[in-house]
Design a protein around this motif. Structure first.
Motif, PDB file in Angstrom:
ATOM      1  N   GLY A 191     -12.686 -16.070 -11.703  1.00 20.24           N
ATOM      2  CA  GLY A 191     -11.665 -16.952 -11.303  1.00 20.24           C
ATOM      3  C   GLY A 191     -11.874 -18.157 -11.758  1.00 20.24           C
ATOM      4  O   GLY A 191     -12.111 -19.544 -11.119  1.00 20.24           O
ATOM      5  N   VAL A 192     -11.545 -18.185 -13.192  1.00 17.98           N
ATOM      6  CA  VAL A 192     -12.002 -19.342 -14.022  1.00 17.98           C
ATOM      7  C   VAL A 192     -10.468 -19.716 -14.089  1.00 17.98           C
ATOM      8  O   VAL A 192      -9.190 -19.096 -14.786  1.00 17.98           O
ATOM      9  CB  VAL A 192     -12.922 -19.089 -15.514  1.00 17.98           C
ATOM     10  CG1 VAL A 192     -12.298 -19.978 -16.151  1.00 17.98           C
ATOM     11  CG2 VAL A 192     -13.948 -18.076 -15.338  1.00 17.98           C
ATOM     12  N   ARG A 193     -10.282 -20.945 -13.596  1.00 20.40           N
ATOM     13  CA  ARG A 193      -9.463 -21.695 -13.944  1.00 20.40           C
ATOM     14  C   ARG A 193      -8.982 -22.602 -15.523  1.00 20.40           C
ATOM     15  O   ARG A 193      -8.450 -23.015 -15.518  1.00 20.40           O
ATOM     16  CB  ARG A 193      -9.116 -23.371 -12.931  1.00 20.40           C
ATOM     17  CG  ARG A 193      -9.405 -22.502 -11.773  1.00 20.40           C
ATOM     18  CD  ARG A 193      -9.306 -23.078 -10.983  1.00 20.40           C
ATOM     19  NE  ARG A 193      -9.262 -23.023  -9.134  1.00 20.40           N
ATOM     20  CZ  ARG A 193      -9.265 -23.879  -7.838  1.00 20.40           C
ATOM     21  NH1 ARG A 193      -9.366 -24.957  -8.119  1.00 20.40           N
ATOM     22  NH2 ARG A 193      -9.137 -22.884  -6.647  1.00 20.40           N
ATOM     23  N   GLN A 194     -10.246 -23.252 -16.085  1.00 24.07           N
ATOM     24  CA  GLN A 194     -10.443 -23.829 -16.624  1.00 24.07           C
ATOM     25  C   GLN A 194     -12.030 -23.559 -17.207  1.00 24.07           C
ATOM     26  O   GLN A 194     -12.412 -24.086 -17.129  1.00 24.07           O
ATOM     27  CB  GLN A 194     -10.275 -25.554 -16.558  1.00 24.07           C
ATOM     28  CG  GLN A 194      -9.859 -26.539 -18.163  1.00 24.07           C
ATOM     29  CD  GLN A 194      -9.975 -28.485 -17.849  1.00 24.07           C
ATOM     30  OE1 GLN A 194     -10.211 -27.948 -16.890  1.00 24.07           O
ATOM     31  NE2 GLN A 194     -10.006 -28.305 -18.787  1.00 24.07           N
ATOM     32  N   VAL A 195     -11.709 -23.897 -18.966  1.00 24.92           N
ATOM     33  CA  VAL A 195     -13.346 -24.027 -20.149  1.00 24.92           C
ATOM     34  C   VAL A 195     -13.302 -25.238 -20.568  1.00 24.92           C
ATOM     35  O   VAL A 195     -11.888 -26.013 -21.196  1.00 24.92           O
ATOM     36  CB  VAL A 195     -13.310 -23.095 -20.589  1.00 24.92           C
ATOM     37  CG1 VAL A 195     -13.531 -21.593 -20.012  1.00 24.92           C
ATOM     38  CG2 VAL A 195     -12.124 -22.887 -21.587  1.00 24.92           C
ATOM     39  N   ALA A 196     -14.517 -26.071 -20.949  1.00 24.02           N
ATOM     40  CA  ALA A 196     -14.523 -26.447 -22.143  1.00 24.02           C
ATOM     41  C   ALA A 196     -15.284 -27.066 -22.454  1.00 24.02           C
ATOM     42  O   ALA A 196     -16.810 -26.090 -22.154  1.00 24.02           O
ATOM     43  CB  ALA A 196     -14.532 -28.024 -21.095  1.00 24.02           C
ATOM     44  N   LEU A 276     -12.095 -31.071 -16.950  1.00 20.08           N
ATOM     45  CA  LEU A 276     -13.237 -31.683 -16.967  1.00 20.08           C
ATOM     46  C   LEU A 276     -12.645 -31.476 -18.606  1.00 20.08           C
ATOM     47  O   LEU A 276     -11.898 -31.123 -19.271  1.00 20.08           O
ATOM     48  CB  LEU A 276     -14.214 -30.451 -16.320  1.00 20.08           C
ATOM     49  CG  LEU A 276     -14.058 -29.010 -16.259  1.00 20.08           C
ATOM     50  CD1 LEU A 276     -14.720 -29.063 -17.849  1.00 20.08           C
ATOM     51  CD2 LEU A 276     -15.241 -28.596 -15.360  1.00 20.08           C
ATOM     52  N   ALA A 277     -14.424 -32.356 -18.900  1.00 23.16           N
ATOM     53  CA  ALA A 277     -14.195 -32.052 -20.312  1.00 23.16           C
ATOM     54  C   ALA A 277     -16.004 -32.333 -20.954  1.00 23.16           C
ATOM     55  O   ALA A 277     -16.256 -33.053 -19.832  1.00 23.16           O
ATOM     56  CB  ALA A 277     -13.392 -33.236 -20.596  1.00 23.16           C
ATOM     57  N   ALA A 278     -16.187 -31.181 -21.858  1.00 25.06           N
ATOM     58  CA  ALA A 278     -17.585 -31.811 -22.471  1.00 25.06           C
ATOM     59  C   ALA A 278     -17.973 -32.241 -23.724  1.00 25.06           C
ATOM     60  O   ALA A 278     -16.764 -32.257 -24.416  1.00 25.06           O
ATOM     61  CB  ALA A 278     -18.123 -30.086 -22.493  1.00 25.06           C
TER      62      ALA A 278
END
Length: 371
Positions: A191-196, A276-278
């Motif tokens: 269910g991943v929508r976004q990665v950072a 989000l952001a990392a």
């Protein structure tokens, strides 16, 4: 620095020590912008309008000495430093032109591959970290299409989110994209929508099923984090962990969700997340209603907390709809600027305002400090 043109071309300028500008050389381009070359790999037709340069790019990412690009066909291209396999190619040398990232350990049908003679595809989002890379893409598992997270490169601090898969074999990095695991390592993170990707930690927004008090369920989102938590960047209400090698859910912190009073989520986790952001040991989360929240390292207020203290839970950045201001009769610290603080803080400084002021979401409060 990378720039993405409206036509899908990629441009770059700045330091080029490792070939991270994709110009086919290591000459620095401080005074002019140059176009990134096509490089080697598959996926380009011989009759394209311009066969020399990288084309049809829909997203770019860069961190340190590596660069990434996502093509409209779902393939991933990388160039620059490759010390820890962050380019996703078998050769240990750096690359001055884009190369196509090799196939993940998981094939499109959910089976594992023994030989990596294909390329990563069906990707919809990418992120570049310090010596590692992340991608979100689609795979079919048991007949169901799932959105998974893939990670490759340096696994220091557990930033790839694959448990002890590499360390158990005495390895610390891999050029082959690995599938990020779930919280207990028993399955994949789905269910991943976004990665950072940050300097030493990773984040993802994922779909999450929440059970309500009446027994029904609702699909919302959760923020998952893994890697270093030395400064509280994973939002776990603690800090100091050097290695968190499986994803954990970020806690709610100061955020307020409409699901709080009707769900059984305990302790409450961050909900209604949009993006989000990392960064370098800190994390930023934007919620669906537009407010911005930060956690982790805050020595230069990069987490948005004016106290300059590190945070271990999400704290709101700036003056948003969920802030209340309590302002004394004179400026803080003897300067001309009033300090914005969290709603939970009680600031004993000067005389208080004679009455409270309630603002609607579309109103503004103007303060004349000389009045």
């Amino acid at each position: 620095t990378l720039l993405l043109g409206r036509d899908g071309s990629v441009w770059a300028f700045g330091d080029n020590t490792y070939g991270q500008l994709g110009t086919g050389d290591t000459e620095n381009y401080y005074g002019r912008v140059v176009q990134v070359l096509k490089g080697a790999g598959t996926g380009f037709s011989t009759n394209e309008k311009d066969g020399k340069y990288l084309t049809d790019i829909i997203q770019i990412a860069a961190d340190g000495n590596q660069s990434m690009a996502l093509r409209a066909d779902g393939t991933v291209w990388t160039w620059g430093e490759n010390t820890t396999g962050q380019l996703g190619m078998e050769a240990v040398s750096h690359s001055t032109v884009p190369v196509q990232v090799v196939k993940s350990v998981m094939d499109e049908d959910g089976t594992y591959l023994e030989q990596q003679n294909f390329y990563l595809n069906n990707i919809f989002q990418i992120a570049a970290g310090a010596g590692f890379a992340l991608a979100a893409g689609l795979r079919t598992i048991n007949g169901e299409t799932e959105a998974l997270a893939f990670a490759w490169g340096d696994d220091a601090n557990g930033r790839l989110g694959i448990g002890d898969l590499l360390s158990a074999d005495g390895k610390s990095s891999t050029y082959i994209p690995q599938v990020v695991l779930n919280e207990d390592g028993s399955d994949y993170l789905t269910g991943v929508r976004q990665v950072a990707a940050g300097a030493d930690h990773s984040l993802a927004v994922v779909e999450d099923t929440l059970t309500l008090k009446d027994g029904s369920t609702v699909t919302d989102s959760a923020v998952m984090g893994w890697g270093s938590n030395i400064n509280g960047q994973l939002g776990m209400n603690r800090k100091g962990e050097i290695r968190v090698d499986l994803p954990v859910k970020m806690l709610q912190g100061g955020t307020i969700s409409g699901l709080d009073n009707v769900s059984t989520d305990q302790p409450p986790h961050a909900r209604e997340n949009l993006t989000l952001a990392a960064g370098d040991q800190f994390s930023i989360v934007v919620r669906e209603e537009g407010s911005v929240w930060g956690t982790g390292l805050n020595d230069t207020a990069q987490g948005g907390n004016t106290h300059r203290d590190d945070t271990q839970l999400l704290a709101q950045v700036g003056n948003g709809n969920y802030y209340s201001l309590e302002i004394g009769g004179k400026p803080f610290n003897g300067n001309d600027a009033y300090e914005i603080r969290n709603a939970s803080d009680v600031v004993e400084q000067g005389g208080k305002m004679p009455r409270s002021v309630t603002l609607e979401a579309d109103e503004q409060l103007w303060i004349n400090k000389n009045a």
